[in-house]
Write a protein that holds these residues in place. Structure first.
Motif, PDB file in Angstrom:
ATOM      1  N   LEU A  60     -37.356 -24.374  17.935  1.00 47.70           N
ATOM      2  CA  LEU A  60     -37.429 -25.671  18.604  1.00 47.70           C
ATOM      3  C   LEU A  60     -38.889 -26.121  18.615  1.00 47.70           C
ATOM      4  O   LEU A  60     -39.762 -25.371  19.067  1.00 47.70           O
ATOM      5  CB  LEU A  60     -36.918 -25.580  20.037  1.00 47.70           C
ATOM      6  N   VAL A  61     -39.150 -27.337  18.127  1.00 47.49           N
ATOM      7  CA  VAL A  61     -40.507 -27.880  18.124  1.00 47.49           C
ATOM      8  C   VAL A  61     -40.571 -29.011  19.141  1.00 47.49           C
ATOM      9  O   VAL A  61     -39.798 -29.980  19.058  1.00 47.49           O
ATOM     10  CB  VAL A  61     -40.925 -28.381  16.729  1.00 47.49           C
ATOM     11  N   PHE A  62     -41.498 -28.882  20.102  1.00 45.68           N
ATOM     12  CA  PHE A  62     -41.627 -29.818  21.218  1.00 45.68           C
ATOM     13  C   PHE A  62     -42.883 -30.678  21.083  1.00 45.68           C
ATOM     14  O   PHE A  62     -43.885 -30.240  20.520  1.00 45.68           O
ATOM     15  CB  PHE A  62     -41.726 -29.048  22.548  1.00 45.68           C
ATOM     16  N   THR A 206     -40.164 -21.175  19.916  1.00 42.69           N
ATOM     17  CA  THR A 206     -40.660 -22.485  20.345  1.00 42.69           C
ATOM     18  C   THR A 206     -42.046 -22.718  19.758  1.00 42.69           C
ATOM     19  O   THR A 206     -42.807 -21.774  19.524  1.00 42.69           O
ATOM     20  CB  THR A 206     -40.729 -22.595  21.876  1.00 42.69           C
ATOM     21  N   ALA A 207     -42.368 -23.972  19.521  1.00 39.49           N
ATOM     22  CA  ALA A 207     -43.691 -24.373  19.045  1.00 39.49           C
ATOM     23  C   ALA A 207     -43.968 -25.774  19.567  1.00 39.49           C
ATOM     24  O   ALA A 207     -43.038 -26.514  19.926  1.00 39.49           O
ATOM     25  CB  ALA A 207     -43.759 -24.339  17.518  1.00 39.49           C
ATOM     26  N   PHE A 208     -45.248 -26.141  19.590  1.00 38.21           N
ATOM     27  CA  PHE A 208     -45.640 -27.406  20.203  1.00 38.21           C
ATOM     28  C   PHE A 208     -46.581 -28.182  19.282  1.00 38.21           C
ATOM     29  O   PHE A 208     -47.401 -27.607  18.569  1.00 38.21           O
ATOM     30  CB  PHE A 208     -46.322 -27.159  21.547  1.00 38.21           C
ATOM     31  N   LEU A 209     -46.440 -29.497  19.323  1.00 39.43           N
ATOM     32  CA  LEU A 209     -47.393 -30.417  18.712  1.00 39.43           C
ATOM     33  C   LEU A 209     -47.593 -31.561  19.695  1.00 39.43           C
ATOM     34  O   LEU A 209     -46.926 -31.626  20.735  1.00 39.43           O
ATOM     35  CB  LEU A 209     -46.886 -30.902  17.345  1.00 39.43           C
ATOM     36  N   ALA A 238     -50.842 -22.938  14.300  1.00 38.67           N
ATOM     37  CA  ALA A 238     -49.773 -22.025  14.705  1.00 38.67           C
ATOM     38  C   ALA A 238     -48.403 -22.682  14.585  1.00 38.67           C
ATOM     39  O   ALA A 238     -47.413 -22.022  14.210  1.00 38.67           O
ATOM     40  CB  ALA A 238     -50.000 -21.545  16.134  1.00 38.67           C
ATOM     41  N   THR A 239     -48.313 -23.974  14.895  1.00 38.15           N
ATOM     42  CA  THR A 239     -47.034 -24.680  14.791  1.00 38.15           C
ATOM     43  C   THR A 239     -46.628 -24.855  13.337  1.00 38.15           C
ATOM     44  O   THR A 239     -45.463 -24.623  12.966  1.00 38.15           O
ATOM     45  CB  THR A 239     -47.134 -26.045  15.497  1.00 38.15           C
ATOM     46  N   ALA A 240     -47.565 -25.263  12.492  1.00 40.90           N
ATOM     47  CA  ALA A 240     -47.253 -25.405  11.067  1.00 40.90           C
ATOM     48  C   ALA A 240     -46.784 -24.078  10.480  1.00 40.90           C
ATOM     49  O   ALA A 240     -45.807 -24.033   9.711  1.00 40.90           O
ATOM     50  CB  ALA A 240     -48.475 -25.928  10.314  1.00 40.90           C
ATOM     51  N   ASP A 241     -47.454 -22.992  10.851  1.00 42.64           N
ATOM     52  CA  ASP A 241     -47.070 -21.667  10.345  1.00 42.64           C
ATOM     53  C   ASP A 241     -45.643 -21.307  10.771  1.00 42.64           C
ATOM     54  O   ASP A 241     -44.852 -20.772   9.974  1.00 42.64           O
ATOM     55  CB  ASP A 241     -48.044 -20.601  10.843  1.00 42.64           C
ATOM     56  N   LYS A 242     -45.308 -21.559  12.049  1.00 40.14           N
ATOM     57  CA  LYS A 242     -43.964 -21.230  12.530  1.00 40.14           C
ATOM     58  C   LYS A 242     -42.899 -22.046  11.801  1.00 40.14           C
ATOM     59  O   LYS A 242     -41.837 -21.525  11.445  1.00 40.14           O
ATOM     60  CB  LYS A 242     -43.866 -21.481  14.038  1.00 40.14           C
ATOM     61  N   VAL A 243     -43.165 -23.332  11.600  1.00 38.33           N
ATOM     62  CA  VAL A 243     -42.208 -24.181  10.885  1.00 38.33           C
ATOM     63  C   VAL A 243     -41.983 -23.630   9.480  1.00 38.33           C
ATOM     64  O   VAL A 243     -40.838 -23.469   9.024  1.00 38.33           O
ATOM     65  CB  VAL A 243     -42.704 -25.636  10.832  1.00 38.33           C
ATOM     66  N   ASN A 244     -43.067 -23.322   8.783  1.00 42.12           N
ATOM     67  CA  ASN A 244     -42.952 -22.854   7.395  1.00 42.12           C
ATOM     68  C   ASN A 244     -42.250 -21.502   7.307  1.00 42.12           C
ATOM     69  O   ASN A 244     -41.392 -21.287   6.445  1.00 42.12           O
ATOM     70  CB  ASN A 244     -44.342 -22.782   6.761  1.00 42.12           C
ATOM     71  N   VAL A 274     -45.205 -27.660   5.803  1.00 44.94           N
ATOM     72  CA  VAL A 274     -45.910 -28.600   6.680  1.00 44.94           C
ATOM     73  C   VAL A 274     -47.347 -28.128   6.819  1.00 44.94           C
ATOM     74  O   VAL A 274     -47.598 -26.935   7.038  1.00 44.94           O
ATOM     75  CB  VAL A 274     -45.230 -28.666   8.069  1.00 44.94           C
ATOM     76  N   ASP A 275     -48.296 -29.047   6.692  1.00 47.86           N
ATOM     77  CA  ASP A 275     -49.703 -28.723   6.886  1.00 47.86           C
ATOM     78  C   ASP A 275     -50.108 -28.992   8.332  1.00 47.86           C
ATOM     79  O   ASP A 275     -49.575 -29.900   8.979  1.00 47.86           O
ATOM     80  CB  ASP A 275     -50.582 -29.574   5.959  1.00 47.86           C
ATOM     81  N   ALA A 276     -51.034 -28.205   8.831  1.00 46.09           N
ATOM     82  CA  ALA A 276     -51.647 -28.511  10.125  1.00 46.09           C
ATOM     83  C   ALA A 276     -52.591 -29.696   9.948  1.00 46.09           C
ATOM     84  O   ALA A 276     -53.070 -29.966   8.842  1.00 46.09           O
ATOM     85  CB  ALA A 276     -52.403 -27.300  10.647  1.00 46.09           C
TER      86      ALA A 276
END
Length: 345
Positions: A60-62, A206-209, A238-244, A274-276
């Protein structure tokens, strides 16, 4: 470009006029409509049972943006003359430490006019905005001091369908930490800490942007153009890494809100990753758009002809989406930021 957002009849009784906590239920006890976005079957459930539909390893990305009280009231000065009547100023988006785009609905401002908010802070009109009925305001203070004044003197934007002016905290998500939105990124509002911990125990990541929502409405005579609607965002490494990593593992990335979709898709690099990074996005996603970064969407219910419906049409066929909305109206789901939720995956 895909087909335009569709229209439908939304009865007034389906407008959520108050937060669920003021309607006698917990914030995570709103209803949840779950839809298979490929084949179309629909399940009706409750939001606090979201963990039943997600798998260990799903992500889940918040959006962790925090809502500012974006309505200010001040006096208008032109050529040394001060009008005593207060005018309403709606902040639209932050440009720098000292400057904001803003909509002033009651008067027509010119470059050089000033808005007086008190003895110790003012704003000068720098120029009109060519793309929208905004002006650029340059404040006499900046940075943390300006944010503190906005927190102290501002009011949240109120919508016509709400029962009364609700306190700013009623619009915030429990995890909001990055001040900057002027309208609530409301898809995450029903989450409670209890539900977040339960999802974590199930193995859901979970991850956040951050994407700071801008002002999307400025009167009936100024229709909203989603292609001209720029919003600032930031995607941490960290979010880009989790998505990938999640997508590589075959698990699902679920965006919590359309703002998350727009941010992630803006930074999708065409290689399945996805890139950061950070910047501005005016990405308008419609039917036929090939999603690169997300597999599902958790969102509220959107009003007729809203541009958000264009984005939802990228997740499922327009016919399936219309069927889902017909079902939501029939089952009397509640609309808007205090309403019920819709999971497409």
């Amino acid at each position: 470009m895909g087909a335009p957002a569709f229209s439908f009849h939304l009865p007034d009784r389906l407008n959520a006029t108050a937060p669920p906590e003021y309607r006698g239920i917990r914030r995570d006890h709103v209803r949840l409509m779950v839809m298979d976005r490929i084949t179309g079957p629909i399940v009706h459930d409750r939001f606090d049972r979201l963990d039943r539909f997600l798998r260990s390893g799903d992500l889940l990305v918040f959006n962790d943006s925090r809502v500012l009280p974006a309505v200010l009231r001040g006096k208008w000065e032109r050529d040394g003359r001060v009008w005593e009547t207060e005018v309403e100023i709606r902040l639209a988006r932050r440009l720098s430490d000292r400057s904001w785009e803003a909509w002033v609905p009651e008067i027509s401002l010119m470059a050089g006019d000033r808005l007086l908010f008190g003895e110790r802070w003012t704003a000068t009109v720098e120029r009109p905005d060519k793309d929208a009925p905004f002006v650029v305001l340059v404040f006499s203070i900046g940075g943390r001091e300006l944010l503190d004044r906005i927190w102290a003197f501002g009011e949240p934007i109120r919508y016509d369908y709400t029962a009364r002016p609700w306190e700013l905290d009623t619009y915030q998500t429990v995890y909001a930490s990055s001040p900057g939105s002027v309208e609530p990124p409301s898809a995450g509002r029903p989450f409670s800490w209890e539900l977040l911990f339960r999802l974590r125990r199930r193995g859901v990541q979970t991850a956040f942007l951050s994407l700071h929502t801008g002002l999307s409405y400025w009167g009936e005579d100024s229709p909203f153009d989603p292609g001209a609607h720029r919003e600032a965002f930031r995607i941490p490494e960290a979010t880009a890494d989790k998505v990938n990593r999640t997508r590589e593992s075959g698990r699902s990335v679920i965006a919590v809100g359309t703002t998350v979709v727009r941010a992630l898709e803006t930074m999708a690099n065409g290689k399945g990753e996805v890139d950061a990074g950070e910047g501005w996005t005016s990405l308008h996603i419609t039917a036929g758009y090939s999603l690169q970064s997300v597999d599902g969407l958790l969102t509220g219910f959107h009003e007729p002809e809203a541009s958000h419906l264009d984005l939802l049409s990228a997740f499922t066929s327009p016919d399936r989406l219309r069927e889902a909305y017909d079902a939501a109206v029939k089952e009397e789901y509640q609309w808007h930021e205090f309403g019920d939720m819709h999971l497409l995956w």
